[in-house]
Write a protein that holds these residues in place. Structure first.
Motif, PDB file in Angstrom:
ATOM      1  N   VAL A  24      11.829   2.551  24.894  1.00  0.00           N
ATOM      2  CA  VAL A  24      10.365   2.571  24.910  1.00  0.00           C
ATOM      3  C   VAL A  24       9.817   1.648  23.829  1.00  0.00           C
ATOM      4  O   VAL A  24       8.901   0.845  24.078  1.00  0.00           O
ATOM      5  CB  VAL A  24       9.842   4.008  24.740  1.00  0.00           C
ATOM      6  CG1 VAL A  24       8.329   4.021  24.589  1.00  0.00           C
ATOM      7  CG2 VAL A  24      10.263   4.872  25.922  1.00  0.00           C
ATOM      8  N   ARG A  54      15.219   9.366  31.025  1.00  0.00           N
ATOM      9  CA  ARG A  54      16.312   9.649  30.099  1.00  0.00           C
ATOM     10  C   ARG A  54      17.477  10.282  30.848  1.00  0.00           C
ATOM     11  O   ARG A  54      17.317  10.751  31.979  1.00  0.00           O
ATOM     12  CB  ARG A  54      15.816  10.573  28.988  1.00  0.00           C
ATOM     13  CG  ARG A  54      14.748   9.965  28.094  1.00  0.00           C
ATOM     14  CD  ARG A  54      13.996  11.022  27.332  1.00  0.00           C
ATOM     15  NE  ARG A  54      13.184  11.829  28.210  1.00  0.00           N
ATOM     16  CZ  ARG A  54      11.875  12.014  28.078  1.00  0.00           C
ATOM     17  NH1 ARG A  54      11.225  11.434  27.084  1.00  0.00           N
ATOM     18  NH2 ARG A  54      11.201  12.785  28.910  1.00  0.00           N
ATOM     19  N   ASP A  57      16.750  13.680  32.209  1.00  0.00           N
ATOM     20  CA  ASP A  57      15.618  13.851  33.118  1.00  0.00           C
ATOM     21  C   ASP A  57      16.092  13.984  34.566  1.00  0.00           C
ATOM     22  O   ASP A  57      16.995  13.262  35.015  1.00  0.00           O
ATOM     23  CB  ASP A  57      14.658  12.662  33.036  1.00  0.00           C
ATOM     24  CG  ASP A  57      13.915  12.610  31.710  1.00  0.00           C
ATOM     25  OD1 ASP A  57      13.804  13.672  31.064  1.00  0.00           O
ATOM     26  OD2 ASP A  57      13.435  11.529  31.344  1.00  0.00           O
ATOM     27  N   ASP A 109       4.675   9.406  22.192  1.00  0.00           N
ATOM     28  CA  ASP A 109       5.362  10.493  22.882  1.00  0.00           C
ATOM     29  C   ASP A 109       6.859  10.262  23.058  1.00  0.00           C
ATOM     30  O   ASP A 109       7.627  11.223  23.142  1.00  0.00           O
ATOM     31  CB  ASP A 109       4.736  10.700  24.268  1.00  0.00           C
ATOM     32  CG  ASP A 109       3.299  11.183  24.203  1.00  0.00           C
ATOM     33  OD1 ASP A 109       2.855  11.566  23.111  1.00  0.00           O
ATOM     34  OD2 ASP A 109       2.622  11.158  25.263  1.00  0.00           O
ATOM     35  N   HIS A 110       7.281   8.991  23.105  1.00  0.00           N
ATOM     36  CA  HIS A 110       8.674   8.717  23.460  1.00  0.00           C
ATOM     37  C   HIS A 110       9.371   7.692  22.561  1.00  0.00           C
ATOM     38  O   HIS A 110      10.569   7.475  22.731  1.00  0.00           O
ATOM     39  CB  HIS A 110       8.748   8.216  24.905  1.00  0.00           C
ATOM     40  CG  HIS A 110       8.061   9.107  25.891  1.00  0.00           C
ATOM     41  ND1 HIS A 110       8.584  10.313  26.299  1.00  0.00           N
ATOM     42  CD2 HIS A 110       6.861   8.972  26.541  1.00  0.00           C
ATOM     43  CE1 HIS A 110       7.752  10.877  27.172  1.00  0.00           C
ATOM     44  NE2 HIS A 110       6.704  10.087  27.338  1.00  0.00           N
ATOM     45  N   THR A 345      18.514   5.578  28.240  1.00  0.00           N
ATOM     46  CA  THR A 345      17.109   5.712  28.631  1.00  0.00           C
ATOM     47  C   THR A 345      16.691   4.410  29.299  1.00  0.00           C
ATOM     48  O   THR A 345      16.904   3.323  28.748  1.00  0.00           O
ATOM     49  CB  THR A 345      16.207   5.984  27.421  1.00  0.00           C
ATOM     50  OG1 THR A 345      16.574   7.249  26.846  1.00  0.00           O
ATOM     51  CG2 THR A 345      14.736   6.013  27.810  1.00  0.00           C
TER      52      THR A 345
END
Length: 512
Positions: A24, A54, A57, A109-110, A345
């Protein structure tokens, strides 16, 4: 590994990964760099969509960073002034730019590295200058008329009123200062305070309906991704207001045929792709809009019953009659970025100002040039995509994610506005059906069919062109390459990554 359409962007993202940043961090860094070094394609004044996945996920995370129209932008306002479409080189074509807010949300957030570090390379390049490569200089030169019509754009992007020659150094001190402010004060500084006031002032001076509240109250939004299967894989896209459903419609139609029984550059393969593309684009123009303002029938469009009806209309021996589409502006390029980090990721991120140099209106105080995404709205009363206040237009930029057995195997994307769906379908068929490597899949000759037009690249063999014409297709040779693509294949069995980047621009895939 990282793959982008500009070497400086790929290098900056790779440095982020080497420092311990994640995918990210690297993707946002690359997007910020390209906002500086590829101003024809992207910028702070544009929009952004992202998919990330990820290892843990079950499905990708989807972020919609497309901006909304001003609250005052009601359809009646345009109709009363005799407008039958949104003028592309006007402030009315400008929705609130969503890119900066989307980048910041992703990092907060990531991400792993500080926001200031992620923006640093973009700041340096804006201040010290970036060298303009040949393809970019060519595209730049084609927009001289647009840039000359706006004093600020001419000052920021022309050299004594002329386009740059390849190798010219382009410095952007105003943009560097804007980026410094964002690095120090966060993305809020773009939507509130002096920067936002300057942006709104520029648009209102040109006759725009924007207010600072339109900027200050905007936020990107996490959305539920949509998916469909193709062979043994799952294709994931962002939902409407984006056109991600369009390549899904194409793939569902194509799945009913043994594509690999024909050569990869063949009349049969390109005919089928063209026919399903024409059908899918017609569905897009009829239905795709901001779902917050009305229901978009996603489930019906992706249903087996609807797919069967599409296949019924397609013949292998002749071109179907007209597939109705709404007239749209010619497709342009944008920038697509993909990154996979050591933790696997995977990120697919796309950033755009729509047409080259957007609407051609620039803010002299901030160095920001505005996109013209609102030109995708229609002014037809009752249409799902009719312009309205605080509404997002039908959007062309679509990151893609291919998964298998619940794991990401290929983040990928194709640029070129309206070309993107059929471009994605071609890359997917090249990889899945023909077993090509990602680089070979990207390099493969391309076609673009929509409505009554059918373009092929110069690398499509002449006998294939003749065969398509014999089926009734109005084939022409494209004046420029069709779109650009980047992709990364994740080969878990061997623990390696295979990256591909498009030579139709200055693409570069790098790993370590």
């Amino acid at each position: 590994m990282v793959a982008t359409s500009h070497p400086l962007s790929s290098l900056a993202a790779l440095d982020i990964l080497r420092e311990g940043g994640n995918a990210v961090d690297a993707a946002v860094c690359a997007a910020a760099v390209q906002a500086v070094v590829e101003p024809t394609q992207t910028g702070l004044g544009g929009d952004c969509f992202a998919l990330l996945m990820r290892e843990s996920d079950a499905r990708p995370v989807a972020l919609n960073g497309s901006g909304w129209s001003p609250a005052a932008a009601e359809q009646s306002w345009y109709r009363e002034r005799g407008m039958t479409e949104i003028p592309v080189e006007s402030p009315h074509a400008v929705t609130v730019p969503g890119s900066v807010a989307a980048w910041a949300r992703l990092i907060a957030d990531h991400g792993r590295l500080p926001w200031e570090r992620v923006l640093q390379r973009a700041i340096t390049l804006a201040e010290d200058g970036a060298c303009i490569p040949e393809r970019l200089a060519r595209d730049w030169g084609r927009q001289v008329g647009k840039l000359r019509r706006n004093a600020a754009a001419s000052s920021l992007f022309l050299f004594d009123g002329e386009p740059p020659l390849p190798g010219a150094l382009h410095r952007q001190p105003a943009l560097a200062q804007t980026l410094r402010t964002l690095a120090k004060r966060g993305s809020e500084a773009f939507y509130q305070g002096e920067i936002a006031e300057r942006l709104v002032e520029t648009l209102r001076e040109q006759g725009g309906l924007h207010r600072v509240e339109d900027f200050g109250e905007f936020a990107p939004e996490y959305v539920e991704p949509i998916s469909t299967t193709y062979r043994d894989y799952e294709l994931w896209e962002c939902p409407p207001n984006g056109q991600g459903i369009v390549p899904m419609l194409m793939m569902k139609g194509l799945e009913g045929f043994n594509i690999s029984s024909w050569p990869s550059s063949s009349v049969e393969r390109f005919h089928l792709q063209a026919e399903f593309a024409r059908l899918a684009y017609a569905e897009r123009d009829a239905f795709i809009a901001d779902p917050k303002t009305g229901k978009v029938p996603v489930d019906w469009l992706l249903s087996d019953r609807h797919t069967a009806e599409m296949r019924r209309r397609v013949s292998l021996t002749r071109r179907m009659p007209e597939a109705d589409t709404i007239p749209q502006r010619p497709h342009s390029d944008t920038v697509f970025i993909t990154v996979v980090d050591r933790d696997r990721t995977a990120v697919a991120l796309i950033n755009s100002i729509f047409e080259d140099f957007g609407c051609g209106i620039a803010c002299p105080h901030t160095g920001v040039i505005f996109h013209n995404r609102a030109s995708s709205f229609v002014v037809e009363e009752g249409h799902p995509n009719v312009i309205a206040g605080r509404k997002r237009p039908m959007h062309t930029i679509i990151p893609g994610m291919l998964t298998r057995n619940g794991k990401a195997v290929m983040p990928f994307g194709v640029t070129g506005a309206h070309f993107q769906p059929i471009g994605q379908a071609q890359v997917l068929v090249n990889v899945v059906d023909y077993g090509l490597s990602v680089q070979a899949a990207i390099d493969h000759p391309r076609i673009f069919a929509r409505g009554e037009s059918f373009e092929v690249e110069g690398t499509v063999p002449e006998p294939v062109v003749k065969g398509l014409r014999d089926l009734g297709h109005p084939v022409t040779r494209a004046a420029s390459p069709l779109g650009t693509a980047q992709a990364i294949w994740i080969e878990r069995e061997r623990g390696i990554l295979r990256g591909g980047a498009d030579g139709r621009r200055d693409g570069l895939a790098l790993g370590y």
